[in-house]
Write a protein that holds these residues in place. Structure first.
Motif, PDB file in Angstrom:
ATOM      1  N   LEU A 156      72.886  51.597  27.837  1.00  0.00           N
ATOM      2  CA  LEU A 156      73.872  52.572  28.467  1.00  0.00           C
ATOM      3  C   LEU A 156      74.702  53.112  27.361  1.00  0.00           C
ATOM      4  CD1 LEU A 156      74.826  50.657  31.819  1.00  0.00           C
ATOM      5  CD2 LEU A 156      73.696  52.850  31.658  1.00  0.00           C
ATOM      6  N   LEU A 157      75.148  52.038  26.318  1.00  0.00           N
ATOM      7  CA  LEU A 157      76.097  52.446  25.251  1.00  0.00           C
ATOM      8  C   LEU A 157      75.018  53.552  24.377  1.00  0.00           C
ATOM      9  CD1 LEU A 157      77.207  49.137  23.764  1.00  0.00           C
ATOM     10  CD2 LEU A 157      78.337  51.146  24.442  1.00  0.00           C
ATOM     11  N   LEU A 158      74.019  53.471  24.273  1.00  0.00           N
ATOM     12  CA  LEU A 158      73.171  54.478  23.490  1.00  0.00           C
ATOM     13  C   LEU A 158      73.014  55.863  23.959  1.00  0.00           C
ATOM     14  CD1 LEU A 158      71.703  55.030  20.791  1.00  0.00           C
ATOM     15  CD2 LEU A 158      69.531  53.976  21.959  1.00  0.00           C
ATOM     16  N   GLY A 159      72.748  55.763  25.364  1.00  0.00           N
ATOM     17  CA  GLY A 159      72.791  56.731  26.279  1.00  0.00           C
ATOM     18  C   GLY A 159      74.096  57.726  26.119  1.00  0.00           C
ATOM     19  N   GLU A 160      75.223  56.960  26.378  1.00  0.00           N
ATOM     20  CA  GLU A 160      76.640  57.610  26.300  1.00  0.00           C
ATOM     21  C   GLU A 160      76.705  58.037  24.857  1.00  0.00           C
ATOM     22  OE1 GLU A 160      80.914  55.712  25.560  1.00  0.00           O
ATOM     23  OE2 GLU A 160      79.683  55.073  27.727  1.00  0.00           O
ATOM     24  N   ARG A 161      76.612  57.468  23.866  1.00  0.00           N
ATOM     25  CA  ARG A 161      76.700  57.963  22.647  1.00  0.00           C
ATOM     26  C   ARG A 161      75.873  59.359  22.215  1.00  0.00           C
ATOM     27  NH1 ARG A 161      79.834  54.428  22.863  1.00  0.00           N
ATOM     28  NH2 ARG A 161      80.587  53.032  21.030  1.00  0.00           N
ATOM     29  N   LEU A 162      74.474  59.217  22.655  1.00  0.00           N
ATOM     30  CA  LEU A 162      73.664  60.479  22.359  1.00  0.00           C
ATOM     31  C   LEU A 162      73.843  61.429  23.333  1.00  0.00           C
ATOM     32  CD1 LEU A 162      70.615  58.383  21.110  1.00  0.00           C
ATOM     33  CD2 LEU A 162      72.519  59.623  19.896  1.00  0.00           C
ATOM     34  N   THR A 192      66.215  46.164  15.527  1.00  0.00           N
ATOM     35  CA  THR A 192      66.485  44.780  16.369  1.00  0.00           C
ATOM     36  C   THR A 192      67.992  44.730  16.452  1.00  0.00           C
ATOM     37  OG1 THR A 192      66.488  43.487  14.367  1.00  0.00           O
ATOM     38  CG2 THR A 192      64.508  43.669  15.663  1.00  0.00           C
ATOM     39  N   LEU A 193      68.438  44.402  17.662  1.00  0.00           N
ATOM     40  CA  LEU A 193      69.631  44.408  17.889  1.00  0.00           C
ATOM     41  C   LEU A 193      70.149  42.836  18.757  1.00  0.00           C
ATOM     42  CD1 LEU A 193      69.674  47.817  20.079  1.00  0.00           C
ATOM     43  CD2 LEU A 193      70.378  47.352  17.609  1.00  0.00           C
ATOM     44  N   GLU A 201      78.982  48.567  17.586  1.00  0.00           N
ATOM     45  CA  GLU A 201      78.608  48.605  16.001  1.00  0.00           C
ATOM     46  C   GLU A 201      77.280  48.202  15.900  1.00  0.00           C
ATOM     47  OE1 GLU A 201      82.747  48.110  16.839  1.00  0.00           O
ATOM     48  OE2 GLU A 201      81.198  46.932  17.600  1.00  0.00           O
ATOM     49  N   ASN A 202      76.415  47.353  16.500  1.00  0.00           N
ATOM     50  CA  ASN A 202      75.118  47.102  16.347  1.00  0.00           C
ATOM     51  C   ASN A 202      74.243  48.296  16.353  1.00  0.00           C
ATOM     52  OD1 ASN A 202      75.905  44.366  15.713  1.00  0.00           O
ATOM     53  ND2 ASN A 202      75.325  43.611  17.877  1.00  0.00           N
ATOM     54  N   LEU A 203      74.454  49.277  17.083  1.00  0.00           N
ATOM     55  CA  LEU A 203      73.808  50.553  17.252  1.00  0.00           C
ATOM     56  C   LEU A 203      73.949  51.518  15.870  1.00  0.00           C
ATOM     57  CD1 LEU A 203      74.638  51.513  20.899  1.00  0.00           C
ATOM     58  CD2 LEU A 203      72.412  50.580  19.980  1.00  0.00           C
TER      59      LEU A 203
END
Length: 167
Positions: free
Chosen positions: A20-26, A101-102, A153-155
């Motif tokens: 969800l975080l990655l989808g939001e950022r991209l 890896t996260l 930050e991990n992304l």
């Protein structure tokens, strides 16, 4: 091809949070793998996120058969950016597919069956060791506490890869 969606498989919710975080950022739609199979056409370019189980990215092989996986993120207890070689080997992820890896976390209340037993055995085994390395001590501490290490930050590496490749 530029990814058109984020697809994920989650066990205790940490991978879903990253998706969800990655989808939001991209600015990309996010689908659980079972939803993606119904929502996306075969061969669609995606970024795949899966939880790590014995260095294996769960759901990756199914996603790779159905979609054009542009990058993979494995979410587990390991520190962000570690165990890349082990995860790539265990999951048979080709060298030309970026792998990240996260660090996710652990939620014992959501573990079931063999996974719950394995975590319990690992915790007891590490606890019983008389001489542990610093890494063993850190892992034992992670296993003892239900913690969520998901953070934007991990992304950073994933976002940097995407920016360099697609913008």
């Amino acid at each position: 091809m530029k990814p058109t969606a984020i697809v994920y498989t989650s066990n205790t919710g940490h991978t879903r949070q990253y998706a969800l975080l990655l989808g939001e950022r991209l600015g990309l739609p996010v689908y659980a793998l079972n939803e993606a199979n119904a929502q996306l056409s075969g061969g669609s370019p995606v970024i795949y996120l899966g939880w790590l189980h014995a260095s294996h990215v769960k759901g990756y092989s199914g996603a790779a058969k159905r979609f054009a996986v542009c990058a993979v993120c494995g979410v587990g207890l390991c520190d962000t950016g570690t165990l890349i070689y082990e995860v790539r080997q265990a999951s048979s992820i080709p060298e030309d597919i970026p792998l990240f890896t996260l660090q996710g976390g652990i939620d014992r209340s959501r573990l079931k069956g063999m996974d719950k037993l394995m975590i319990s055995m690992l915790t007891k085994g590490l606890d019983a060791q008389k001489q542990r390395s610093a890494q063993d001590d850190r892992m034992l501490e992670l296993l003892r506490r239900d913690e969520n290490y998901v953070c934007p930050e991990n992304l950073a590496e994933v976002l940097q890869w995407y920016k360099e490749r697609y913008t």
